[in-house]
Design a protein around this motif. Sequence first.
Motif, mmCIF file in Angstrom:
data_model
loop_
_atom_site.group_PDB
_atom_site.id
_atom_site.type_symbol
_atom_site.label_atom_id
_atom_site.label_comp_id
_atom_site.label_asym_id
_atom_site.label_seq_id
_atom_site.Cartn_x
_atom_site.Cartn_y
_atom_site.Cartn_z
ATOM 1 N N LYS A 1 51.710 -6.589 81.165
ATOM 2 C CA LYS A 1 51.396 -6.034 79.850
ATOM 3 C C LYS A 1 51.522 -4.516 79.968
ATOM 4 C CE LYS A 1 47.730 -5.487 76.576
ATOM 5 N NZ LYS A 1 47.882 -4.038 76.785
ATOM 6 N N ILE A 2 52.460 -3.950 79.232
ATOM 7 C CA ILE A 2 52.745 -2.515 79.403
ATOM 8 C C ILE A 2 52.489 -1.758 78.100
ATOM 9 C CG2 ILE A 2 54.540 -0.821 79.997
ATOM 10 C CD1 ILE A 2 53.843 -2.676 82.341
ATOM 11 N N ASP A 3 51.720 -0.670 78.195
ATOM 12 C CA ASP A 3 51.492 0.179 77.018
ATOM 13 C C ASP A 3 52.540 1.284 76.923
ATOM 14 O OD1 ASP A 3 49.010 -1.087 76.248
ATOM 15 O OD2 ASP A 3 48.167 -0.174 78.066
ATOM 16 N N ILE A 4 52.911 1.825 78.077
ATOM 17 C CA ILE A 4 53.865 2.940 78.087
ATOM 18 C C ILE A 4 54.954 2.686 79.129
ATOM 19 C CG2 ILE A 4 54.153 5.362 78.795
ATOM 20 C CD1 ILE A 4 53.011 5.251 76.056
ATOM 21 N N PHE A 5 56.190 2.775 78.676
ATOM 22 C CA PHE A 5 57.345 2.704 79.574
ATOM 23 C C PHE A 5 57.795 4.141 79.812
ATOM 24 C CE2 PHE A 5 57.158 -1.331 77.450
ATOM 25 C CZ PHE A 5 57.593 -2.269 78.375
ATOM 26 N N HIS A 6 57.645 4.616 81.033
ATOM 27 C CA HIS A 6 57.960 6.016 81.330
ATOM 28 C C HIS A 6 59.201 6.064 82.236
ATOM 29 C CE1 HIS A 6 56.264 10.196 82.708
ATOM 30 N NE2 HIS A 6 57.522 10.247 82.334
ATOM 31 N N ALA A 7 60.310 6.559 81.678
ATOM 32 C CA ALA A 7 61.573 6.617 82.426
ATOM 33 C C ALA A 7 61.929 8.071 82.732
ATOM 34 C CB ALA A 7 62.678 5.963 81.607
ATOM 35 N N LEU B 1 68.085 -4.325 72.555
ATOM 36 C CA LEU B 1 68.071 -5.720 73.016
ATOM 37 C C LEU B 1 66.677 -6.333 73.147
ATOM 38 C CD1 LEU B 1 70.797 -5.661 75.847
ATOM 39 C CD2 LEU B 1 71.050 -6.156 73.407
ATOM 40 N N TYR B 2 65.672 -5.486 73.435
ATOM 41 C CA TYR B 2 64.335 -6.035 73.699
ATOM 42 C C TYR B 2 63.372 -5.788 72.543
ATOM 43 C CZ TYR B 2 65.850 -6.772 78.520
ATOM 44 O OH TYR B 2 66.520 -7.209 79.640
ATOM 45 N N GLN B 3 63.875 -5.290 71.412
ATOM 46 C CA GLN B 3 62.935 -4.788 70.397
ATOM 47 C C GLN B 3 62.076 -5.880 69.758
ATOM 48 O OE1 GLN B 3 64.580 -3.047 66.875
ATOM 49 N NE2 GLN B 3 66.332 -4.420 66.819
ATOM 50 N N ASP B 4 62.570 -7.106 69.751
ATOM 51 C CA ASP B 4 61.786 -8.149 69.098
ATOM 52 C C ASP B 4 60.938 -8.959 70.069
ATOM 53 O OD1 ASP B 4 62.780 -7.449 66.617
ATOM 54 O OD2 ASP B 4 64.622 -8.629 66.939
ATOM 55 N N ARG B 5 61.044 -8.620 71.345
ATOM 56 C CA ARG B 5 60.272 -9.422 72.315
ATOM 57 C C ARG B 5 58.857 -8.871 72.431
ATOM 58 N NH1 ARG B 5 64.546 -10.305 77.177
ATOM 59 N NH2 ARG B 5 62.696 -11.156 78.204
ATOM 60 N N PRO B 6 57.856 -9.734 72.273
ATOM 61 C CA PRO B 6 56.473 -9.278 72.169
ATOM 62 C C PRO B 6 55.999 -8.431 73.349
ATOM 63 C CG PRO B 6 56.625 -11.691 72.335
ATOM 64 C CD PRO B 6 57.996 -11.179 72.133
ATOM 65 N N GLN B 7 56.573 -8.669 74.551
ATOM 66 C CA GLN B 7 56.084 -7.918 75.702
ATOM 67 C C GLN B 7 56.609 -6.499 75.752
ATOM 68 O OE1 GLN B 7 57.137 -10.816 78.724
ATOM 69 N NE2 GLN B 7 55.473 -9.854 79.880
ATOM 70 N N PHE B 8 57.496 -6.178 74.841
ATOM 71 C CA PHE B 8 58.172 -4.876 74.938
ATOM 72 C C PHE B 8 57.860 -3.989 73.736
ATOM 73 C CE2 PHE B 8 60.367 -7.873 77.610
ATOM 74 C CZ PHE B 8 60.451 -7.164 78.817
ATOM 75 N N GLN B 9 56.616 -4.084 73.261
ATOM 76 C CA GLN B 9 56.215 -3.302 72.089
ATOM 77 C C GLN B 9 55.534 -1.993 72.479
ATOM 78 O OE1 GLN B 9 57.434 -4.323 69.153
ATOM 79 N NE2 GLN B 9 58.347 -5.904 70.446
ATOM 80 N N GLY B 10 55.421 -1.724 73.775
ATOM 81 C CA GLY B 10 54.794 -0.471 74.211
ATOM 82 C C GLY B 10 55.643 0.732 73.829
ATOM 83 N N GLY B 11 55.049 1.918 73.905
ATOM 84 C CA GLY B 11 55.780 3.146 73.595
ATOM 85 C C GLY B 11 56.609 3.589 74.790
ATOM 86 N N SER B 12 57.523 4.554 74.540
ATOM 87 C CA SER B 12 58.330 5.038 75.658
ATOM 88 C C SER B 12 58.332 6.553 75.736
ATOM 89 C CB SER B 12 59.766 4.516 75.553
ATOM 90 O OG SER B 12 60.372 4.995 74.379
ATOM 91 N N LEU B 13 58.317 7.026 76.975
ATOM 92 C CA LEU B 13 58.450 8.462 77.241
ATOM 93 C C LEU B 13 59.628 8.636 78.188
ATOM 94 C CD1 LEU B 13 57.432 11.419 77.129
ATOM 95 C CD2 LEU B 13 55.976 10.895 79.090
#
Length: 482
Positions: free
Chosen positions: A131-137, A152-164
């Motif tokens: 379960k990820i809140d922030i994806f930091h790349a 590609l992942y925008q509709d998948r429930p596990q990938f709703q976290g924010g990104s930095l």
Amino acid sequence: MNILFAVSEAAPFAKTGGLADVAGALPLALAARGHQVYLFLPLYREIMARQKKLTETAAVTVPLGPEELAGGIVKLASEHPNLTIFTIRRDDFFDRPFLYGPTDKEYPDNGIRFTFFCRAVLETVATLALKIDIFHAHDWQTALIPVYLKTLYQDRPQFQGGSLFTIHNLGYQGIQDKELLPLTGLGWQEFTFERLEFFDRLNLLKGGIVYADALNTVSQAYSREILQAEFGFGLETVLQQRRDNLFGILNGVDYREWDPATDPFIDNHFRPGHMAGKKICKKKLGEIFQLPPEPQLPLIGMVSRLVTQKGFDLILPLLEQVSEIEAQFVFLGTGEPEIEEALQKLALAHPARIAFKRGYDNRLAHLIEAGADIFLMPSHYEPCGLNQMYSLRYGTVPLVRAVGGLDDSITAFNPETGHGNGFKFNDYTLAALTLTLKEALQLYRKPRLWHRLRQNGMRDDFSWIHSAAQYEALYTQIMASA
Ligand code: ADP
Ligand code: GLC
């Protein structure tokens, strides 16, 4: 919060530059603040060599164009219970002698290797149900992660976290032939000027800039500089469009590694008020570099990737005039063959004044920080720069150009007020560098002022904890607006 930290190098596992220092320290600092951090790295040969046993936690299936490739997930031991370190195993991509290629060349399939890595990271999140809140790349190698999250992942429930997306160096954009696009799985609608297209090629860094919820650079000054053509490397317009979501957070220093009071690489420790060890470190450094002892002359050191960014088109002409400079120089680095050769020649021509060791040597980097009097960083541009901050702690006075993180961390010493921690010049010219060096050499002959200057720097505090708190605030802001 739960933070995923995807990066292409991290100390002490795999390192070519400052990115690894950041990725080695920031996740730990965040973990120490109570966050759950998942650090993802490719499983490179040098990481495998350090491990006694490699146990795959799980397997992951990674789509790459029309194919599906198998990857392994291998956990590494971590120093903190809140920090989990995952590496992605795929030996034909990562079991190689270099991370990205020999110093002056890139592996031709780097686009494919890091596309695979980005997808593998996201597929691992799915496989392990993280379960990820922030994806930091960070940087171009992981820039596809924010792109995927919005496509590609925008509709998948596990990938709703924010990104930095953190830009450590705009000079490296991961520009690929457009033939890579089908392998990424992205559609051709992404290949437009507004998105990932760049002069008819695929610009991965640009993807990160366009798609991440927020962006940051590794100093405040650099976050402003990159909006101008001089520092924007052709991406200034795209960056201007994102300026409301572009922030600057100065890197920190891992004082567990860089502190002359405890540094395991040096035999003669020192700290403010107890500086005798530094003199011995200087003497030993001169011996290692086979310079004749000249204790009255300042020893100027530099540890660097040997690339134009670092100011070599000022340094090389400066060294041509070394007979007029009352100092000795030691250089450690590898990089562009022309710069290596030029330094080698200068060292041969002036053996009493200039010494150069070609190579990458962490121990020697520490010995230079400890033994030198002055540390040289006249960079053309510098997103943050770490060695100037390391130098401060070692009482090695930085001489820098006022750009990026060098400008944010170094204040010119004012002999009247006694304030300041280094020497700093503005114009990228030999004249400006020479003038500032002269100033430094004059001050070196005034022991009381020099002592003050050195002590100012040694007492500065660039601990990661300050930067980690700023990242935490930015993550919170991203989550609130998501
Ligand atoms: P960059 O990431 O642009 O190379 P930084 O100043 O952020 O610059 O970080 C460079 C890091 O890499 C520092 O930790 C420095 O000591 C290290 N480094 C660079 N070149 C060498 C080398 N030849 N040997 C050992 N360490 C090096
Ligand atoms: C880049 C930059 C350097 C910065 C480092 C870590 O390699 O060149 O200035 O300190 O990243 O953020």
